[in-house]
Design a protein around this motif. Structure first.
Motif, PDB file in Angstrom:
ATOM      1  N   HIS A 122      38.657 181.954  39.764  1.00 49.58           N
ATOM      2  CA  HIS A 122      39.038 183.355  39.956  1.00 49.58           C
ATOM      3  C   HIS A 122      39.027 183.758  41.432  1.00 49.58           C
ATOM      4  O   HIS A 122      38.628 184.865  41.797  1.00 49.58           O
ATOM      5  CB  HIS A 122      38.114 184.269  39.154  1.00 49.58           C
ATOM      6  CG  HIS A 122      38.689 185.667  39.013  1.00 49.58           C
ATOM      7  ND1 HIS A 122      39.879 185.900  38.355  1.00 49.58           N
ATOM      8  CD2 HIS A 122      38.249 186.874  39.454  1.00 49.58           C
ATOM      9  CE1 HIS A 122      40.132 187.201  38.383  1.00 49.58           C
ATOM     10  NE2 HIS A 122      39.161 187.822  39.045  1.00 49.58           N
ATOM     11  N   GLY A 123      39.476 182.866  42.293  1.00 49.37           N
ATOM     12  CA  GLY A 123      39.572 183.183  43.711  1.00 49.37           C
ATOM     13  C   GLY A 123      40.968 183.650  44.067  1.00 49.37           C
ATOM     14  O   GLY A 123      41.904 183.555  43.274  1.00 49.37           O
ATOM     15  N   ASN A 124      41.118 184.179  45.269  1.00 49.31           N
ATOM     16  CA  ASN A 124      42.413 184.677  45.726  1.00 49.31           C
ATOM     17  C   ASN A 124      43.462 183.584  45.844  1.00 49.31           C
ATOM     18  O   ASN A 124      44.657 183.871  45.875  1.00 49.31           O
ATOM     19  CB  ASN A 124      42.252 185.378  47.079  1.00 49.31           C
ATOM     20  CG  ASN A 124      41.694 186.785  46.924  1.00 49.31           C
ATOM     21  OD1 ASN A 124      41.462 187.244  45.810  1.00 49.31           O
ATOM     22  ND2 ASN A 124      41.467 187.449  48.030  1.00 49.31           N
ATOM     23  N   LEU A 125      43.026 182.324  45.924  1.00 47.01           N
ATOM     24  CA  LEU A 125      43.959 181.213  46.120  1.00 47.01           C
ATOM     25  C   LEU A 125      44.221 180.430  44.840  1.00 47.01           C
ATOM     26  O   LEU A 125      44.731 179.308  44.894  1.00 47.01           O
ATOM     27  CB  LEU A 125      43.429 180.277  47.211  1.00 47.01           C
ATOM     28  CG  LEU A 125      43.389 180.882  48.617  1.00 47.01           C
ATOM     29  CD1 LEU A 125      42.725 179.932  49.598  1.00 47.01           C
ATOM     30  CD2 LEU A 125      44.782 181.240  49.096  1.00 47.01           C
ATOM     31  N   SER A 126      43.879 181.008  43.697  1.00 42.98           N
ATOM     32  CA  SER A 126      44.121 180.316  42.431  1.00 42.98           C
ATOM     33  C   SER A 126      45.605 180.020  42.227  1.00 42.98           C
ATOM     34  O   SER A 126      45.984 178.968  41.707  1.00 42.98           O
ATOM     35  CB  SER A 126      43.598 181.151  41.263  1.00 42.98           C
ATOM     36  OG  SER A 126      42.192 181.278  41.325  1.00 42.98           O
ATOM     37  N   ILE A 127      46.467 180.962  42.622  1.00 44.57           N
ATOM     38  CA  ILE A 127      47.912 180.764  42.490  1.00 44.57           C
ATOM     39  C   ILE A 127      48.355 179.593  43.349  1.00 44.57           C
ATOM     40  O   ILE A 127      49.112 178.722  42.905  1.00 44.57           O
ATOM     41  CB  ILE A 127      48.663 182.052  42.900  1.00 44.57           C
ATOM     42  CG1 ILE A 127      48.208 183.222  42.028  1.00 44.57           C
ATOM     43  CG2 ILE A 127      50.168 181.849  42.817  1.00 44.57           C
ATOM     44  CD1 ILE A 127      48.730 184.574  42.488  1.00 44.57           C
ATOM     45  N   PHE A 128      47.879 179.579  44.574  1.00 46.71           N
ATOM     46  CA  PHE A 128      48.226 178.510  45.520  1.00 46.71           C
ATOM     47  C   PHE A 128      47.783 177.145  44.998  1.00 46.71           C
ATOM     48  O   PHE A 128      48.550 176.173  45.011  1.00 46.71           O
ATOM     49  CB  PHE A 128      47.561 178.817  46.867  1.00 46.71           C
ATOM     50  CG  PHE A 128      47.609 177.686  47.856  1.00 46.71           C
ATOM     51  CD1 PHE A 128      48.754 177.423  48.580  1.00 46.71           C
ATOM     52  CD2 PHE A 128      46.491 176.887  48.063  1.00 46.71           C
ATOM     53  CE1 PHE A 128      48.804 176.384  49.491  1.00 46.71           C
ATOM     54  CE2 PHE A 128      46.525 175.843  48.971  1.00 46.71           C
ATOM     55  CZ  PHE A 128      47.686 175.591  49.685  1.00 46.71           C
ATOM     56  N   ILE A 129      46.548 177.057  44.525  1.00 50.50           N
ATOM     57  CA  ILE A 129      46.003 175.785  44.036  1.00 50.50           C
ATOM     58  C   ILE A 129      46.746 175.313  42.791  1.00 50.50           C
ATOM     59  O   ILE A 129      47.011 174.119  42.625  1.00 50.50           O
ATOM     60  CB  ILE A 129      44.492 175.922  43.753  1.00 50.50           C
ATOM     61  CG1 ILE A 129      43.737 176.204  45.061  1.00 50.50           C
ATOM     62  CG2 ILE A 129      43.946 174.665  43.090  1.00 50.50           C
ATOM     63  CD1 ILE A 129      42.269 176.521  44.867  1.00 50.50           C
ATOM     64  N   SER A 130      47.111 176.239  41.913  1.00 49.10           N
ATOM     65  CA  SER A 130      47.842 175.876  40.694  1.00 49.10           C
ATOM     66  C   SER A 130      49.178 175.223  41.020  1.00 49.10           C
ATOM     67  O   SER A 130      49.557 174.204  40.427  1.00 49.10           O
ATOM     68  CB  SER A 130      48.077 177.120  39.831  1.00 49.10           C
ATOM     69  OG  SER A 130      46.863 177.702  39.429  1.00 49.10           O
ATOM     70  N   VAL A 131      49.901 175.802  41.967  1.00 49.94           N
ATOM     71  CA  VAL A 131      51.194 175.236  42.374  1.00 49.94           C
ATOM     72  C   VAL A 131      51.009 173.845  42.980  1.00 49.94           C
ATOM     73  O   VAL A 131      51.761 172.909  42.679  1.00 49.94           O
ATOM     74  CB  VAL A 131      51.897 176.167  43.382  1.00 49.94           C
ATOM     75  CG1 VAL A 131      53.156 175.505  43.943  1.00 49.94           C
ATOM     76  CG2 VAL A 131      52.246 177.496  42.727  1.00 49.94           C
ATOM     77  N   GLY A 132      49.987 173.695  43.821  1.00 48.95           N
ATOM     78  CA  GLY A 132      49.741 172.404  44.462  1.00 48.95           C
ATOM     79  C   GLY A 132      49.386 171.313  43.477  1.00 48.95           C
ATOM     80  O   GLY A 132      49.888 170.179  43.567  1.00 48.95           O
ATOM     81  N   LEU A 133      48.534 171.635  42.510  1.00 49.54           N
ATOM     82  CA  LEU A 133      48.132 170.634  41.512  1.00 49.54           C
ATOM     83  C   LEU A 133      49.314 170.214  40.637  1.00 49.54           C
ATOM     84  O   LEU A 133      49.483 169.029  40.332  1.00 49.54           O
ATOM     85  CB  LEU A 133      47.009 171.198  40.633  1.00 49.54           C
ATOM     86  CG  LEU A 133      45.638 171.355  41.294  1.00 49.54           C
ATOM     87  CD1 LEU A 133      44.665 172.034  40.330  1.00 49.54           C
ATOM     88  CD2 LEU A 133      45.070 170.007  41.736  1.00 49.54           C
ATOM     89  N   ALA A 134      50.128 171.171  40.233  1.00 55.41           N
ATOM     90  CA  ALA A 134      51.283 170.862  39.381  1.00 55.41           C
ATOM     91  C   ALA A 134      52.290 169.990  40.123  1.00 55.41           C
ATOM     92  O   ALA A 134      52.854 169.041  39.555  1.00 55.41           O
ATOM     93  CB  ALA A 134      51.945 172.158  38.918  1.00 55.41           C
ATOM     94  N   THR A 135      52.519 170.298  41.388  1.00 51.52           N
ATOM     95  CA  THR A 135      53.454 169.503  42.192  1.00 51.52           C
ATOM     96  C   THR A 135      52.951 168.085  42.378  1.00 51.52           C
ATOM     97  O   THR A 135      53.723 167.114  42.283  1.00 51.52           O
ATOM     98  CB  THR A 135      53.668 170.165  43.564  1.00 51.52           C
ATOM     99  OG1 THR A 135      54.092 171.514  43.387  1.00 51.52           O
ATOM    100  CG2 THR A 135      54.721 169.411  44.363  1.00 51.52           C
TER     101      THR A 135
END
Length: 430
Positions: free
Chosen positions: A183-196
């Motif tokens: 639940h951090g501010n960078l959850s969106i960023f990390i999600s995109v990186g992991l999926a890629t």
């Protein structure tokens, strides 16, 4: 009657490799966009606007890094892989090695630049672990479009559809998981990186071997391959930097001038424009691959590309013009009130932009590197300057006005050159 028309339309698509590959690219990217909007809808409802804006700015930096690190080899693969013969595997692995190495080198430079230009984001790079994660994601984001171009070159775009679906679903799963765990501010960023990262791994070891016989991933540098593609890659690298710089720089510009909250509104709105650009980019990339494989530019293929491009764009843009406020309201009333006018204006700009992208694709086939660089620089410079000036004067709405004016101005000479050089001939040799 309608059934017969649909049947005739689908038959024509499947009988034409140009349209079939464009179809797979559009459907794949379309599904990716629909799932992408599901991802954004979830993100907008789970996280504050500041978190969306902060992650989108970090993703823009990551995208800019991937763009810089790609070195133009993706376009070169479409142009040269069909004729590479026994050196195909060497060419692919050389491309992967060069892109990965450049991602690490440029990554450090980009991080330093981020600390200097956007202090608001400097706090996210406060430990070595996150820097390592950022660089790993940068490598993955750089390799993903290169992998897609391999499938385009091989006229196996059904795999582009497959990896897009996997990446999109993975982003959603990761986002929900991270919301409850991190639940951090960078959850969106990390999600995109992991999926890629996931789709890159699957492609390297499962999907690419299905289209390239006996392919085995192995870091290597083939000097013969580098010599063959270096000039072409370098020119297209510069051109591609200019073409893709605008959508990557604008979020950073908005964050710097108007703040992270307004960038959150812009980011969601521009995501719909990215859907519209799927149509011309898919058709033009399929045309590029078709001509590279066949050895000539057929006038009929150019006309067919323009016709399908315009019909599909007009249909989609009409939906945006009529329902912009309703569409954005799903993300919240603030998104609708701040982004409705922007969405309508940017949607119209996709039509002149599509002719610009078609011209660049045709010049890539003919290896007219100088023209690619000149028009790409002209388009990007004019767009950024006008967007900045209008944004400073009237806020977020100014971006749409500035970009529409710039793309309309650029399209005038581009349309003339397409007509003169490619529609007044029967066919052209490579």
């Amino acid at each position: 009657m309608i059934t017969k028309l649909i049947s005739h339309y689908l038959t024509e698509i499947m009988q034409s490799s140009l349209l079939k590959n464009a179809y797979y690219l559009m459907v794949g990217t379309g599904i990716n966009s629909i799932l992408g909007f599901t991802f954004l809808l979830i993100a907008a409802n789970l996280f504050e606007v500041d978190a969306v804006g902060q992650s989108s700015a970090a993703l823009s930096f990551l995208g800019l890094l991937a763009l810089i690190s790609e070195l133009g080899v993706g376009i070169a693969l479409i142009r040269f892989l069909p004729s590479a013969g026994s050196r195909s595997r060497n060419l692919i692995n050389t491309a992967f090695t060069l892109c990965s190495a450049s991602s690490i080198i440029f990554g450090v430079i980009v991080i330093i630049g981020m600390l200097i230009w956007i202090p608001e984001l400097s706090k996210i790079f406060n430990n070595i672990l996150f820097i390592a994660i950022f660089l790993s994601f940068a490598i993955a984001l750089t390799l993903q479009p290169v992998i897609s171009n391999i499938f385009i070159a091989k006229r196996a775009t059904q795999f582009v559809l497959l990896i897009n679906v996997i990446a999109s679903l993975s982003k959603i799963v990761c986002l929900i998981f991270l919301y409850y765990l991190y639940h951090g501010n960078l959850s969106i960023f990390i999600s995109v990186g992991l999926a890629t990262t996931l789709v890159v791994i699957l492609s390297l070891f499962i999907f690419i071997p299905k289209v390239e016989k006996n392919y085995v991933f192995s870091p290597q540098i083939d000097k013969i391959c580098i010599k063959k593609i270096s000039h072409y890659s370098a020119g297209n690298y510069v051109g591609r930097l200019f073409i893709q710089a605008t959508p990557l720089i604008l979020p950073l510009m908005v964050t710097s001038v108007l703040g992270a909250t307004m960038n959150g509104y812009y980011y969601i709105t521009y995501s719909f424009i990215a859907i519209s650009q799927i149509i011309p980019s898919s058709i033009c990339n399929s045309l590029f691959s078709e001509c590279s494989n066949e050895g000539c530019i057929e006038k009929s293929n150019v006309k067919k590309s323009i016709a399908y491009m315009i019909v599909l764009l007009v249909a989609l843009i009409s939906i945006y013009e009529i329902g912009a406020d309703i569409i954005l309201s799903f993300f919240g009333d603030d998104y609708s009130s701040n982004g409705g006018f922007l969405l309508r204006t940017l949607a119209i700009s996709v039509i002149p932009w599509s002719f610009f992208y078609l011209y660049i694709s045709l010049e890539r086939i003919k290896k007219h590197i100088k023209n690619i660089i000149i028009f790409s620089l002209f388009s990007t410079s004019l767009s950024l300057i006008l967007c900045y000036l209008f944004m400073r004067s009237i806020g977020l709405h100014g971006i749409g006005i500035g970009y529409l004016v710039a793309q309309t101005f650029v399209s005038v000479p581009v349309i003339f050159l397409i007509w003169r050089d490619y529609l007044n001939i029967q066919s052209a040799e490579k």
